[in-house]
Design an enzyme around this catalytic site. Structure first.
Site, mmCIF file in Angstrom:
data_model
loop_
_atom_site.group_PDB
_atom_site.id
_atom_site.type_symbol
_atom_site.label_atom_id
_atom_site.label_comp_id
_atom_site.label_asym_id
_atom_site.label_seq_id
_atom_site.Cartn_x
_atom_site.Cartn_y
_atom_site.Cartn_z
ATOM 1 N N CYS A 226 -19.703 13.420 125.009
ATOM 2 C CA CYS A 226 -20.227 13.424 126.364
ATOM 3 C C CYS A 226 -19.739 14.668 127.099
ATOM 4 O O CYS A 226 -18.551 14.993 127.080
ATOM 5 C CB CYS A 226 -19.767 12.164 127.086
ATOM 6 N N GLN B 293 -14.902 24.575 107.119
ATOM 7 C CA GLN B 293 -15.713 24.997 108.266
ATOM 8 C C GLN B 293 -16.974 24.155 108.322
ATOM 9 O O GLN B 293 -17.766 24.284 109.248
ATOM 10 C CB GLN B 293 -16.119 26.467 108.100
ATOM 11 N N HIS C 10 -14.618 23.172 112.475
ATOM 12 C CA HIS C 10 -15.829 23.490 113.244
ATOM 13 C C HIS C 10 -16.553 22.262 113.775
ATOM 14 O O HIS C 10 -17.730 22.330 114.116
ATOM 15 C CB HIS C 10 -16.802 24.329 112.405
ATOM 16 N N ASN D 116 -17.183 32.261 94.650
ATOM 17 C CA ASN D 116 -18.383 32.585 95.413
ATOM 18 C C ASN D 116 -19.249 33.504 94.546
ATOM 19 O O ASN D 116 -18.762 34.531 94.092
ATOM 20 C CB ASN D 116 -17.954 33.317 96.710
ATOM 21 N N GLY E 109 -16.957 29.281 98.799
ATOM 22 C CA GLY E 109 -18.265 29.199 99.435
ATOM 23 C C GLY E 109 -18.308 29.599 100.888
ATOM 24 O O GLY E 109 -19.049 29.019 101.667
ATOM 25 N N THR E 110 -17.517 30.604 101.238
ATOM 26 C CA THR E 110 -17.623 31.087 102.623
ATOM 27 C C THR E 110 -17.771 32.605 102.645
ATOM 28 O O THR E 110 -17.156 33.306 101.850
ATOM 29 C CB THR E 110 -16.421 30.663 103.493
ATOM 30 N N TYR F 27 -30.279 20.160 115.528
ATOM 31 C CA TYR F 27 -29.150 19.402 114.968
ATOM 32 C C TYR F 27 -29.589 18.046 114.422
ATOM 33 O O TYR F 27 -28.983 17.512 113.497
ATOM 34 C CB TYR F 27 -28.016 19.279 115.993
ATOM 35 N N VAL G 150 -19.626 21.194 108.761
ATOM 36 C CA VAL G 150 -19.796 20.091 109.705
ATOM 37 C C VAL G 150 -20.428 18.883 109.019
ATOM 38 O O VAL G 150 -20.661 17.860 109.650
ATOM 39 C CB VAL G 150 -20.607 20.537 110.947
HETATM 40 P P1 OAD Z 1 -22.176 31.499 105.323
HETATM 41 O O1 OAD Z 1 -23.628 31.150 105.274
HETATM 42 O O2 OAD Z 1 -21.747 32.598 106.216
HETATM 43 O O3 OAD Z 1 -21.670 31.874 103.853
HETATM 44 C C1 OAD Z 1 -21.983 31.054 102.758
HETATM 45 C C2 OAD Z 1 -21.324 31.660 101.543
HETATM 46 O O4 OAD Z 1 -21.534 30.767 100.457
HETATM 47 C C3 OAD Z 1 -21.884 33.011 101.112
HETATM 48 O O5 OAD Z 1 -20.799 33.913 100.934
HETATM 49 C C4 OAD Z 1 -22.576 32.718 99.780
HETATM 50 O O6 OAD Z 1 -22.464 33.799 98.850
HETATM 51 C C5 OAD Z 1 -21.782 31.530 99.300
HETATM 52 N N1 OAD Z 1 -22.480 30.650 98.357
HETATM 53 C C6 OAD Z 1 -23.804 30.407 98.217
HETATM 54 N N2 OAD Z 1 -24.032 29.509 97.255
HETATM 55 C C7 OAD Z 1 -22.824 29.155 96.740
HETATM 56 C C8 OAD Z 1 -22.382 28.268 95.722
HETATM 57 N N3 OAD Z 1 -23.258 27.527 95.017
HETATM 58 N N4 OAD Z 1 -21.061 28.178 95.468
HETATM 59 C C9 OAD Z 1 -20.159 28.912 96.185
HETATM 60 N N5 OAD Z 1 -20.523 29.776 97.148
HETATM 61 C C10 OAD Z 1 -21.830 29.892 97.433
HETATM 62 O O7 OAD Z 1 -21.388 30.135 105.613
HETATM 63 P P2 OAD Z 1 -19.912 29.961 106.181
HETATM 64 O O8 OAD Z 1 -19.003 30.999 105.667
HETATM 65 O O9 OAD Z 1 -19.541 28.547 105.984
HETATM 66 O O10 OAD Z 1 -20.275 27.754 112.135
HETATM 67 O O11 OAD Z 1 -20.170 30.212 107.713
HETATM 68 C C11 OAD Z 1 -19.112 30.073 108.617
HETATM 69 C C12 OAD Z 1 -19.589 29.482 109.915
HETATM 70 O O12 OAD Z 1 -20.653 30.259 110.465
HETATM 71 C C13 OAD Z 1 -20.165 28.081 109.792
HETATM 72 O O13 OAD Z 1 -19.174 27.081 109.830
HETATM 73 C C14 OAD Z 1 -21.069 27.984 110.980
HETATM 74 C C15 OAD Z 1 -21.654 29.374 111.012
HETATM 75 O O14 OAD Z 1 -21.990 29.851 112.278
HETATM 76 C C16 OAD Z 1 -20.582 26.705 112.939
HETATM 77 O O15 OAD Z 1 -21.551 25.997 112.788
HETATM 78 C C17 OAD Z 1 -19.616 26.477 114.025
HETATM 79 ZN ZN ZN Z 2 -19.430 9.973 129.314
#
Ligand code: OAD
Ligand code: ZN
Length: 258
Positions: free
Chosen positions: A130, A104, A122, A222, A196-197, A70, A106
């Protein structure tokens, strides 16, 4: 689901006529800022096993390893800059009377681009909390070593307890207030933008289903297909950093022309 260009006429009309907008973003929106996603080929979860990095058990077992990952992520976030996708979303917020962005992510790139009506579901990579007294700290107020050791792990300045990244890990609940605000916005929107998810975690399906039940149009921006793409009326299969500004420019042009 129709695969369309960012300036597709019907898409622009839907965006122009929308009043209640819910935006759901993921790591893809920050990819063009140089932050890796999780599940793409160069993603974080291709390099690290999330079960050994992003669970409370993993942290209990090996806080040094988890903190050091991290720490790298924090450094990346601090040196990244918002891209045109973040900036366009901040502009859109000014236009729609009813608007909520639920991210989502961070990182803090939406905030730095100017988004205000937003919730983080998230957690925040720039915060730690803490384990004992649950106080939340901004990591920028601390001077951390380049790499943590058992002896230099971040400690609470109030009670001395061990601190952890203030991020939602696998197996943990998402924070209730931001999540409820997101659910309400999804269930009331007439336009839902998914950006982008991969949509594989955290209520993505739920948001899309609430939006659909309310008769909303769903737009997925996406370059790849995600788990939520099938809910979309329009799929803009291009990177958000170029697609969103094009879409928004077209919408504002249309408005100016009446
Ligand atoms: P992912 O890595 O699962 O998905 C990223 C998405 O972004 C994919 O569908 C790609 O196709 C798309 N992508 C890539 N480049 C792009 C661009 N330039 N424009 C638009 N889209 C693009 O990421 P998340 O869906 O955010 O949780 O993942 C969800 C959660 O899983 C995160 O918040 C994290 C992870 O575990 C925690 O950290 C709690
Ligand atoms: Zn404390």
């Amino acid at each position: 689901m129709e695969n369309v260009s960012p300036t597709h006429k019907e898409l622009i009309n839907v965006m122009k006529n929308a009043r209640r907008v819910f935006v759901f973003t993921g790591a893809g929106v920050s990819k063009e800022s140089g932050l890796p996603t999780f599940r793409d080929d160069d993603g974080l979860w291709k390099k690290f096993d999330p079960m050994t990095m992003a669970t409370p058990e993993a942290f209990r077992e090996n806080p040094v390893v988890v903190w050091n990952m991290y720490r790298i992520r924090q450094t990346q976030v601090l040196s990244a800059q918002p891209n045109p996708a973040h900036k366009t979303l901040a502009q859109m917020e000014q236009f729609y009377p009813d608007f909520l962005l639920a991210t989502q992510n961070v990182d803090d790139l939406h905030e730095r681009a100017g988004s205000r009506r937003m919730v983080k579901i998230h957690g925040n990579a720039l915060e730690m909390r803490c384990l004992d007294c649950v106080t939340i700290f901004d990591v920028r107020e601390f001077s951390f070593p380049e790499e943590f050791t058992q002896d230099t792990l971040p400690r609470c300045t109030k009670c001395g307890g061990l601190c952890r990244p203030n991020i939602v890990w696998f197996g943990e609940y998402v924070p209730q207030e931001p999540m409820m605000a997101a659910v309400r916005s999804a269930a009331n929107c007439d336009l839902m933008l998914i950006i982008g998810t991969s949509g594989e975690v955290s209520g993505g399906y739920g948001f899309a289903e609430y939006a659909l039940a309310n008769g909303a149009a769903i737009v997925d921006v996406n370059p790849g297909r995600g788990a939520l793409t099938r809910y979309a009326r329009f799929w803009v299969s291009e990177p958000a950093g170029s697609a969103l500004p094009q879409m928004w420019q077209e919408v504002t042009k249309n408005i100016a022309e009446g």
